[in-house]
Enzyme design. Structure first.
Site, PDB file in Angstrom:
ATOM      1  N   PRO A 262     -11.537  69.005 -43.013  1.00 37.66           N
ATOM      2  CA  PRO A 262     -12.033  70.321 -44.095  1.00 37.66           C
ATOM      3  C   PRO A 262     -10.675  70.929 -44.845  1.00 37.66           C
ATOM      4  O   PRO A 262     -11.171  71.945 -45.158  1.00 37.66           O
ATOM      5  CB  PRO A 262     -12.922  70.977 -43.352  1.00 37.66           C
ATOM      6  CG  PRO A 262     -12.455  70.981 -41.779  1.00 37.66           C
ATOM      7  CD  PRO A 262     -11.936  69.616 -41.714  1.00 37.66           C
ATOM      8  N   ASP A 310      -7.975  56.069 -48.542  1.00 39.22           N
ATOM      9  CA  ASP A 310      -7.816  55.427 -47.073  1.00 39.22           C
ATOM     10  C   ASP A 310      -6.414  55.567 -46.590  1.00 39.22           C
ATOM     11  O   ASP A 310      -5.432  54.816 -47.237  1.00 39.22           O
ATOM     12  CB  ASP A 310      -8.384  54.075 -47.166  1.00 39.22           C
ATOM     13  CG  ASP A 310      -8.692  53.509 -45.668  1.00 39.22           C
ATOM     14  OD1 ASP A 310      -7.898  54.427 -44.583  1.00 39.22           O
ATOM     15  OD2 ASP A 310      -8.942  52.739 -45.515  1.00 39.22           O
ATOM     16  N   CYS A 381      -5.973  65.442 -31.601  1.00 38.62           N
ATOM     17  CA  CYS A 381      -6.898  66.193 -30.697  1.00 38.62           C
ATOM     18  C   CYS A 381      -7.324  65.633 -29.577  1.00 38.62           C
ATOM     19  O   CYS A 381      -8.381  65.880 -29.085  1.00 38.62           O
ATOM     20  CB  CYS A 381      -8.024  67.035 -31.427  1.00 38.62           C
ATOM     21  SG  CYS A 381      -9.040  65.825 -32.125  1.00 38.62           S
TER      22      CYS A 381
END
Length: 442
Positions: A262, A310, A381
């Site tokens: 985001p 992409d 992450c």
């Protein structure tokens, strides 16, 4: 209004049927129902706690069910799971209240026979509280049960990190996450933001590692706070806050963020560059670009251009254009389990292998997008070394003109430096994370 514990069972039913992430489902349900703060806190605790300790709870339940948990309808199973969690892990919830509520929910929303089963299983568990559910002489079984992780995942960490660090990882992933916010220097200085949050009644402390960070220990939903709505602060984990500074000086540079939504890292780069860097934020999902635009607008940032793309497919038009490229690649997410505990049960070895091929395609494209002597920041992450340093080593072995630029964020007990790369072990303040800085030498 729904009964609080009934809503917990409903949410667990949805999460365990793989219909969405717990944080999103929980947030939406709490918005739809008018609970007071005390009930919201209880629902949040039961939902996250039951998901976190599902492996352990299921081991316990299987020992009291002749035909195992597979014999139960999902709704009844989730009534039992949430009740066992309350009895075993929540000191402030009276045992009789957890049992009585579970029995009533089963009777009202399933059947009388289901309520009798629920009552019987819970009473037996309470009577036999000293029962052993695993081989205490087996380290892997002990870690699996005590920290509630499946064997494949414990074995993966054991193989990659050894027993001591594996236990640190499992403990860190079970921590209750704090909320950390990043102060936006384009709108307010750090001391002013800190003082204002204190004035508004938040229990806060300075960041664990990042100079822009403030840790929120206690207080109302930060996204309803005036400082947040005015763009003076934004929510971001401190591990993710380390990515943008790894770029170094970034004013006047052209920077691509290939997997941006985001937009937390793109907006952080903007803030560090005094809104002067030229940033192009890409994402594969066009609808997610609106999240980046909304965040940039709230933060008063004008230098981010959003495009749909992409990242795993090479775009010839972008070749040799960027001064730096950030790739926070799609990954298994094993470092953020404390925030999305269902990841424990939705991932497997095959899923981890499949994602590596996508990561490597993005890495190769990113190297082609930077100018000679340009920089690529690679981050994930996850704590899976195959997605982290093994990917970097693979890239350098196949493309020897790429080198690692060492990065250093200070001497903290949860930071592991190896060959210039950093692995961040999860703790109360930080997610599990990995960051590497690469340079194109041709």
């Amino acid at each position: 209004m729904k009964n609080a514990r009934k809503l917990c069972v409903d949410i667990l039913n949805t999460v365990f049927s793989n219909e969405g992430y717990s944080n999103i489902i929980l947030r939406n349900e709490l918005k739809k129902n008018s609970f007071n703060d005390k009930d919201k806190a209880l629902i949040t605790e039961i939902v996250y706690g039951t998901i976190k300790y599902k492996y352990t709870i299921d081991k316990i339940l299987n020992s009291f069910l002749k035909k195992g948990i597979e014999s139960l309808e999902p709704y009844v199973l989730n009534i039992l799971r949430s009740a066992i969690y309350q009895i075993r892990y929540l000191d402030k919830v009276p045992t009789f209240a957890a049992v009585n509520e579970a029995v009533e929910i089963a009777k009202k929303y399933s059947s009388v026979s289901a309520s009798k089963l629920v009552n019987g299983v819970l009473r037996n568990y309470i009577r036999d509280s000293e029962k052993t559910y695993y081989n205490k002489n087996n380290l892997v079984e002990s870690l699996c049960f005590n920290y509630s992780f499946e064997k494949w995942l414990v074995n993966l960490f054991m193989k990659q990190y050894g027993g001591k660090i594996t236990e640190e990882i499992l403990s860190g992933l079970n921590e209750r996450p704090v909320t950390s916010v990043r102060v936006n220097p384009l709108k307010i200085n750090y001391d002013e933001a800190y003082e204002e949050l204190e004035r508004l009644g938040y229990d806060i402390e300075e960041g664990y590692v990042c100079p822009e960070a403030i840790i929120i220990n206690k207080g109302k939903n930060i996204e309803d706070n005036q400082l947040f709505t005015e763009g003076k602060i934004t929510v971001q984990d401190e591990s993710a806050m380390l990515v943008a500074p790894a770029l170094g000086f970034c004013e006047e540079l052209k920077i691509f963020d290939l997997c941006s939504a985001p937009g937390g890292k793109s907006t952080h780069i903007s803030e560090l560059s005094n809104d002067k860097a030229q940033i192009i934020a890409f994402d594969i999902h066009e609808n997610k670009l609106s999240l980046i635009k909304e965040n940039a607008f709230r933060l008063g940032i004008n230098n981010i251009l959003c495009r749909q793309m992409d990242a795993s497919t090479f775009n010839e038009d972008l070749k040799d254009i960027a001064d730096a490229v950030l790739i926070d690649v799609p990954c298994s997410g094993l470092g953020i389990i404390k925030k999305k505990p269902e990841i424990k049960y939705t991932k497997n070895n095959k899923a981890l292998e499949d994602i590596i091929q996508i990561q490597r395609k993005i890495m190769l494209n990113s190297i082609k997008y930077v100018k000679p002597n340009g920089t690529v920041i690679y981050s994930t992450c996850t704590l899976n070394k195959k997605e982290n340093m093994e990917n970097i080593n693979w890239l350098i072995e196949n493309y020897p003109n790429i080198s690692i630029e060492p990065i250093y964020f200070g001497n903290l007990p949860n930071l592991i430096y190896e060959n210039g790369m950093v692995t961040i072990l999860p703790n109360k303040y930080m997610d599990g994370f990995f960051i590497a800085k690469l340079k194109r030498n041709w």
